[in-house]
Design a protein around this motif. Structure first.
Motif, PDB file in Angstrom:
ATOM      1  N   ALA A 102     -11.394   1.904   6.295  1.00 24.13           N
ATOM      2  CA  ALA A 102     -10.128   2.629   6.177  1.00 24.13           C
ATOM      3  C   ALA A 102      -8.992   1.727   5.731  1.00 24.13           C
ATOM      4  CB  ALA A 102      -9.789   3.282   7.523  1.00 24.13           C
ATOM      5  N   TYR A 103      -9.033   0.464   6.139  1.00 23.37           N
ATOM      6  CA  TYR A 103      -7.868  -0.406   5.954  1.00 23.37           C
ATOM      7  C   TYR A 103      -7.967  -1.374   4.780  1.00 23.37           C
ATOM      8  CZ  TYR A 103      -3.921  -3.410   7.152  1.00 23.37           C
ATOM      9  OH  TYR A 103      -2.739  -4.107   7.128  1.00 23.37           O
ATOM     10  N   LEU A 104      -9.116  -2.005   4.568  1.00 19.52           N
ATOM     11  CA  LEU A 104      -9.209  -3.040   3.534  1.00 19.52           C
ATOM     12  C   LEU A 104      -8.797  -2.542   2.148  1.00 19.52           C
ATOM     13  CD1 LEU A 104     -12.413  -5.140   4.329  1.00 19.52           C
ATOM     14  CD2 LEU A 104     -10.038  -5.615   4.907  1.00 19.52           C
ATOM     15  N   PRO A 105      -9.217  -1.336   1.722  1.00 19.85           N
ATOM     16  CA  PRO A 105      -8.790  -0.895   0.380  1.00 19.85           C
ATOM     17  C   PRO A 105      -7.278  -0.767   0.234  1.00 19.85           C
ATOM     18  CG  PRO A 105     -10.661   0.402   1.137  1.00 19.85           C
ATOM     19  CD  PRO A 105     -10.194  -0.400   2.318  1.00 19.85           C
ATOM     20  N   LEU A 106      -6.582  -0.457   1.306  1.00 19.13           N
ATOM     21  CA  LEU A 106      -5.123  -0.356   1.241  1.00 19.13           C
ATOM     22  C   LEU A 106      -4.502  -1.730   1.045  1.00 19.13           C
ATOM     23  CD1 LEU A 106      -4.485   2.199   4.134  1.00 19.13           C
ATOM     24  CD2 LEU A 106      -5.122   2.623   1.748  1.00 19.13           C
ATOM     25  N   VAL A 107      -5.019  -2.732   1.734  1.00 22.03           N
ATOM     26  CA  VAL A 107      -4.526  -4.100   1.573  1.00 22.03           C
ATOM     27  C   VAL A 107      -4.779  -4.586   0.152  1.00 22.03           C
ATOM     28  CG1 VAL A 107      -4.643  -6.463   2.410  1.00 22.03           C
ATOM     29  CG2 VAL A 107      -4.949  -4.562   4.013  1.00 22.03           C
ATOM     30  N   GLU A 108      -5.991  -4.348  -0.334  1.00 19.23           N
ATOM     31  CA  GLU A 108      -6.351  -4.809  -1.664  1.00 19.23           C
ATOM     32  C   GLU A 108      -5.489  -4.150  -2.743  1.00 19.23           C
ATOM     33  OE1 GLU A 108     -10.450  -3.820  -1.496  1.00 19.23           O
ATOM     34  OE2 GLU A 108     -11.071  -5.754  -0.638  1.00 19.23           O
ATOM     35  N   LYS A 109      -5.121  -2.890  -2.529  1.00 21.58           N
ATOM     36  CA  LYS A 109      -4.320  -2.161  -3.516  1.00 21.58           C
ATOM     37  C   LYS A 109      -2.861  -2.606  -3.528  1.00 21.58           C
ATOM     38  CE  LYS A 109      -3.673   2.251  -2.725  1.00 21.58           C
ATOM     39  NZ  LYS A 109      -3.883   3.733  -2.708  1.00 21.58           N
ATOM     40  N   ARG A 110      -2.306  -2.974  -2.367  1.00 21.30           N
ATOM     41  CA  ARG A 110      -0.860  -3.192  -2.264  1.00 21.30           C
ATOM     42  C   ARG A 110      -0.443  -4.662  -2.178  1.00 21.30           C
ATOM     43  NH1 ARG A 110       1.031   1.654  -3.834  1.00 21.30           N
ATOM     44  NH2 ARG A 110      -0.060   3.331  -2.733  1.00 21.30           N
ATOM     45  N   ARG A 111      -1.369  -5.575  -1.922  1.00 16.71           N
ATOM     46  CA  ARG A 111      -0.955  -6.941  -1.574  1.00 16.71           C
ATOM     47  C   ARG A 111      -0.263  -7.686  -2.712  1.00 16.71           C
ATOM     48  NH1 ARG A 111      -6.762 -10.185  -1.241  1.00 16.71           N
ATOM     49  NH2 ARG A 111      -7.714  -9.219  -3.069  1.00 16.71           N
ATOM     50  N   ALA A 112      -0.552  -7.332  -3.982  1.00 12.04           N
ATOM     51  CA  ALA A 112       0.078  -8.020  -5.122  1.00 12.04           C
ATOM     52  C   ALA A 112       1.305  -7.275  -5.641  1.00 12.04           C
ATOM     53  CB  ALA A 112      -0.934  -8.193  -6.246  1.00 12.04           C
ATOM     54  N   GLN A 113       1.682  -6.187  -4.995  1.00 12.52           N
ATOM     55  CA  GLN A 113       2.811  -5.381  -5.442  1.00 12.52           C
ATOM     56  C   GLN A 113       4.122  -6.123  -5.175  1.00 12.52           C
ATOM     57  OE1 GLN A 113       2.267  -1.339  -4.226  1.00 12.52           O
ATOM     58  NE2 GLN A 113       4.401  -0.762  -4.546  1.00 12.52           N
ATOM     59  N   PRO A 114       5.005  -6.230  -6.178  1.00 12.28           N
ATOM     60  CA  PRO A 114       6.287  -6.919  -5.959  1.00 12.28           C
ATOM     61  C   PRO A 114       7.123  -6.200  -4.909  1.00 12.28           C
ATOM     62  CG  PRO A 114       5.851  -6.599  -8.304  1.00 12.28           C
ATOM     63  CD  PRO A 114       4.850  -5.777  -7.572  1.00 12.28           C
ATOM     64  N   TRP A 115       7.941  -6.979  -4.183  1.00 10.25           N
ATOM     65  CA  TRP A 115       8.843  -6.359  -3.222  1.00 10.25           C
ATOM     66  C   TRP A 115      10.248  -6.947  -3.375  1.00 10.25           C
ATOM     67  CZ3 TRP A 115       5.351  -9.939  -0.661  1.00 10.25           C
ATOM     68  CH2 TRP A 115       5.965 -11.028  -0.040  1.00 10.25           C
ATOM     69  N   SER A 116      11.223  -6.196  -2.900  1.00 12.34           N
ATOM     70  CA  SER A 116      12.621  -6.590  -2.987  1.00 12.34           C
ATOM     71  C   SER A 116      13.135  -6.996  -1.612  1.00 12.34           C
ATOM     72  CB  SER A 116      13.463  -5.424  -3.516  1.00 12.34           C
ATOM     73  OG  SER A 116      13.459  -4.356  -2.567  1.00 12.34           O
TER      74      SER A 116
END
Length: 295
Positions: free
Chosen positions: A232-246
């Motif tokens: 349930a959790y690992l795919p969410l981390v893999e999808k979002r971890r490189a997303q830029p943040w402000s």
């Protein structure tokens, strides 16, 4: 009731195996984080420390392992604890057990408990924080299982919430079509912050005092709650971890962490039980975020 030595050993072994699997998966995420924020930093690693519970008379009363990673590429702070504790419940804990319908505690307040507890606070505000635990509790008068997992994003994505819940449903449906809806509703009720009039996150599943009279069936359900977690959790981390943040995203995350801290200190059953029974305070409070803000 028997002492259930074999069942207790099987449960404790399972919790340790799940801990090992999760720790390995999280360190692998640190190693594979090659692009995006913090990709050039050193990959994080868990620091492992034995924990110990001491009874009121000073005798050994079990313990466990506290595994905490701080300042990684992906995880800002994550703890994965396992414990196996035993002894005599104090007066406060006896009253709590009696209030939950456990008979005979005044005559024999012996107990045994084992479980795994996990909380992850992430570097990237787009990656949701998460909580998971499963446990078995035994007294000479009763036994039960408990646990669940819930997602705590500061920036919500509907597709992430849908995936998290879908994986839990898929793992629980083999135990009966009624299980997932019941445990989802229980999580919605349990992970609610009354003084804020809002939920802690986007929900998940939760159960406590699970004893249908069929230990094998209840243990199998508990195991599948644990097995659902990484899927349930690992795919969410893999999808979002490189997303830029402000900076604004980070501010949103820190304020949301304040909600998490409030809930765990005021309402969480596991926190209250761990502190009331004399378990290692650092292990009990491992769930608190490294940094939080209040407006």
């Amino acid at each position: 009731m028997t002492d259930m030595t074999e069942q207790k050993s099987r449960a404790a072994t399972w919790f340790h195996q799940l801990r090992d699997e999760i720790v390995a998966a999280f360190e692998a995420l640190e190693d594979s984080h090659a692009t995006g924020p913090l990709a050039e930093a050193e990959p994080g690693r868990f620091e492992v420390k034995p924990t110990k519970r001491t009874s009121e008379d000073g005798s050994d009363a079990g313990g466990g392992l506290m595994s905490v990673m701080r300042g990684g590429r992906v995880f800002e702070k994550v703890g994965v604890n396992v414990s196996e504790v035993f002894g005599q419940l104090g007066e406060q804990a006896q009253k709590a057990m009696a209030a939950r319908g456990v008979p005979g505690m005044a005559d024999d307040p012996s107990f045994w408990a084992s479980g795994i507890s996990l909380v992850a606070h992430m570097q990237n505000p787009h990656v949701p924080a998460v909580h998971m635990n499963t446990r078995m509790f035994w007294t000479p008068h009763a036994w039960w299982f408990g646990g669940g997992s819930d997602l705590n994003p500061c920036i919500e994505y509907d597709e992430d919430t849908a995936h998290f819940h879908a994986q839990q449903k898929a793992h629980l449906d083999p135990h009966g079509d009624e299980i997932y809806p019941a445990l989802k509703a229980w999580a919605d009720e349990y992970f609610f912050i009354p003084h804020r009039h809002r939920a802690r996150g986007v929900g998940g599943i939760f159960m406590d005092d699970r004893n249908t009279g069929d230990w094998e069936a209840d243990f199998a359900l508990t195991q599948d709650i644990g097995r659902a977690f990484l899927k349930a959790y690992l795919p969410l981390v893999e999808k979002r971890r490189a997303q830029p943040w402000s900076d604004a995203d980070k501010e949103t995350q820190l304020v949301h962490r304040g909600l998490y801290a409030e809930y765990n200190l005021v309402y969480d059953r596991g926190t209250k039980f761990g502190l009331a029974t004399g378990h290692d305070a650092d292990a009990v409070l491992m769930s608190l975020p490294p940094v939080a803000k209040w407006t």
